[in-house]
Design an enzyme around this catalytic site. Structure first.
Site, mmCIF file in Angstrom:
data_model
loop_
_atom_site.group_PDB
_atom_site.id
_atom_site.type_symbol
_atom_site.label_atom_id
_atom_site.label_comp_id
_atom_site.label_asym_id
_atom_site.label_seq_id
_atom_site.Cartn_x
_atom_site.Cartn_y
_atom_site.Cartn_z
ATOM 1 N N ALA A 67 -24.575 1.889 -30.396
ATOM 2 C CA ALA A 67 -24.974 3.166 -29.813
ATOM 3 C C ALA A 67 -26.472 3.049 -29.514
ATOM 4 O O ALA A 67 -27.161 2.201 -30.099
ATOM 5 C CB ALA A 67 -24.701 4.291 -30.791
ATOM 6 N N GLY A 112 -21.626 0.658 -32.500
ATOM 7 C CA GLY A 112 -20.686 1.305 -31.584
ATOM 8 C C GLY A 112 -19.957 0.299 -30.694
ATOM 9 O O GLY A 112 -18.861 0.583 -30.211
ATOM 10 N N GLU A 115 -17.196 -0.898 -32.786
ATOM 11 C CA GLU A 115 -16.249 0.222 -32.892
ATOM 12 C C GLU A 115 -15.429 0.379 -31.605
ATOM 13 O O GLU A 115 -14.242 0.686 -31.651
ATOM 14 C CB GLU A 115 -17.011 1.518 -33.211
ATOM 15 C CG GLU A 115 -17.571 1.513 -34.638
ATOM 16 C CD GLU A 115 -18.482 2.708 -34.902
ATOM 17 O OE1 GLU A 115 -19.550 2.788 -34.254
ATOM 18 O OE2 GLU A 115 -18.139 3.546 -35.750
ATOM 19 N N GLU A 135 -25.390 -0.523 -39.052
ATOM 20 C CA GLU A 135 -25.958 0.826 -39.180
ATOM 21 C C GLU A 135 -26.745 0.999 -40.471
ATOM 22 O O GLU A 135 -27.710 1.768 -40.517
ATOM 23 C CB GLU A 135 -24.845 1.876 -39.112
ATOM 24 C CG GLU A 135 -24.256 2.088 -37.722
ATOM 25 C CD GLU A 135 -23.133 1.117 -37.385
ATOM 26 O OE1 GLU A 135 -22.931 0.130 -38.117
ATOM 27 O OE2 GLU A 135 -22.457 1.358 -36.364
#
Ligand code: COA
Length: 261
Positions: A67, A112, A115, A135
């Site tokens: 992200a 992300g 993911e 993260e």
């Protein structure tokens, strides 16, 4: 398809090719990218001319490096929940797509990006691919479903280690953990492999493929009875023209001509 800004899209021979194109930022997912992804996938199910999807990242270095940390750095407690819920919503739309979705992972698939890759139905990686959930290095945790999907996919033991250490896995480690369907030497070969798989799936009854997505996803939904969903989906297939065509073609010793009806 509607014109997109960050995600390049092209449909050829029934396959929708999506390229996440923020190469200078290693294809990091900002809000606009997620929104584009959501809009695209909302169209895919209804578009009969699309029979399969390949998602990759622009360039050779990254699939998606996470992200967008610029956006993450400005979150507060209130919008952080919305941020996570929106990402979860988008990736669930990808995961529940009734057309097969293959991630071609070319380089970094972090945060992300990892993911997103594991929300796709299959993953084909290039030898330079690297997976991880870093993260914890930023003082957060995965928020787009990673703690759940990674654990479902590879089991609690290794998922916990990956989530807690933030370590990156190379392609051999990812392959050994069952994260990958195939490994190919480069992006071109990985896309060719994805096309080969999709073409095979595209020769099957489309309704059956959609039902398989629903049934497999039900395994991971704690509030659903997968066996019941399987029986209902089985019955739904039997209502279709393609069921009649498939069984008739077998008995007539010919190839079926499926229409998705
Ligand atoms: N969000 C925003 N920008 C990112 C990004 C992310 N997740 N990942 C990389 N970038 C940007 C960098 O800031 C840099 O931008 P700049 O050139 O304007 O400074 C550019 O992409 C290239 O990255 P860089 O770090 O210079 O490349 P590298 O080869 O040295 O390292 C990585 C590659 C992937 C190891 C490193 O970029 C990284 O650790 N990225 C963050 C991964 C992460 O924590 N993801 C989870 C986020 S929740």
């Amino acid at each position: 398809m509607a014109e997109q800004k960050i995600i390049l899209s092209e449909t050829k021979d029934g396959i929708l090719y999506l390229t996440i194109s923020r190469e200078p930022k290693l294809n990091a997912l900002n809000f606009n990218t997620l929104e584009e992804l959501k809009n695209i996938f909302n169209e895919v199910n209804d578009n009969k001319s699309i029979r399969g999807v390949i998602i990759t990242g622009a360039g050779e270095k990254a699939f998606v490096a996470g992200a967008d940390i610029n956006e993450i750095s400005e979150l507060n407690e209130l919008n952080a929940r919305k941020f996570a819920e929106f990402g979860q919503e988008v990736f669930e739309i990808v995961e529940s797509c009734h057309k097969p979705v293959i991630a071609v992972v070319n380089g970094y698939a972090l945060g992300g990006g990892c993911e997103l890759a594991i929300a796709c139905h299959m993953r084909i990686a290039t030898t330079n691919a690297k997976f991880g959930q870093p993260e914890v290095n930023l003082g957060i945790i995965p928020g787009y479903g990673g703690t759940q999907r990674l654990t479902h996919l590879i089991g609690r033991t290794k998922a916990t280690e990956i989530l807690m250490t933030g370590d990156m896995l190379d392609v051999n480690e990812a392959q050994a953990l069952g994260l990958l369907n195939h490994v190919e030497p480069n992006k071109e070969a990985a896309i060719a492999k994805a096309e080969e798989i999709l073409k095979k799936i595209m020769s099957k009854a489309p309704l059956s493929i959609g039902m398989i997505v629903d049934c497999v996803n039900a395994v991971y939904a704690s509030d659903e009875n997968g066996y019941q969903i399987e029986a209902n989906s089985f019955a739904r297939c039997v209502k279709s023209e393609d069921y009649r065509e498939g069984t008739k073609a077998f008995l007539e010793k010919r190839k079926p001509n499926f229409k998705g009806e």
